[in-house]
Design a protein around this motif. Structure first.
Motif: not given
Length: 169
Positions: A3-7, A50-53, A9-14
């Motif tokens: 998972a390649l998140y830009s932030g 990953l939180d890429l932000g 919050t979504y990364c933690s939720e997932a």
């Protein structure tokens, strides 16, 4: 699963959703500290979010909501890994975000899927668009471009995480 998140919050939720479904997911911002990646800039391990932000990725570089370059590079890197079956992406639109993130991501999704197909492997790319019809990028247009590239879109972040978990089980 990658998972390649830009932030964050979504990364933690997932990660929370995946833990409840029985998946152990490694991350640069782990909800469970036992799953902290040693070197998230270079390698993923098993299931990875990953939180890429995060500062690890953005010091001296634009945020992935503004510049898709680093995320596309990582998307193609992950797609080349023969163990990867699913890649999850968030696409955040609105004022201050990239003018047309779907155009750049769609081209990368097509390329990633072709890479996997050459190695006789199916790669699912799942995601969601966070935004509204009033955003300058156009919510419907962003979704249309991503779907045309072969991305499976969920209506929200939680649904995308759940779908990715089901896909890898």
């Amino acid at each position: 699963l990658r998972a390649l998140y830009s932030g964050g919050t979504y990364c933690s939720e997932a990660q929370t959703i995946w833990a409840k479904s029985g998946l152990s997911v490694w991350s640069n911002i782990p909800v469970n500290k036992a799953f902290a990646l040693d070197n998230p800039k270079k390698t993923s391990f098993q299931h990875t979010a990953l939180d890429l932000g995060d500062d690890d990725f953005t010091v001296g570089k634009p945020h992935p909501m503004i510049d898709q370059g680093a995320r596309i590079e990582r998307l193609l890197h992950e797609a080349a890994d023969p163990s990867v079956r699913v890649i999850l992406l968030d696409v955040v639109i609105g004022w201050g975000a990239h003018a047309d993130p779907a155009s750049e991501l769609a081209a990368a999704v097509v390329q990633a899927k072709k890479m996997a197909a050459k190695s006789k492997r199916h790669l699912a790319v799942i995601g969601f668009v966070c935004g509204t019809d009033l955003d300058p990028q156009g919510f419907a247009m962003q979704e249309q471009k991503l779907r045309a590239a072969g991305m499976v879109l969920a209506p929200n972040s939680a649904s995308a995480a759940w779908l990715a978990a089901e896909w890898v089980k």
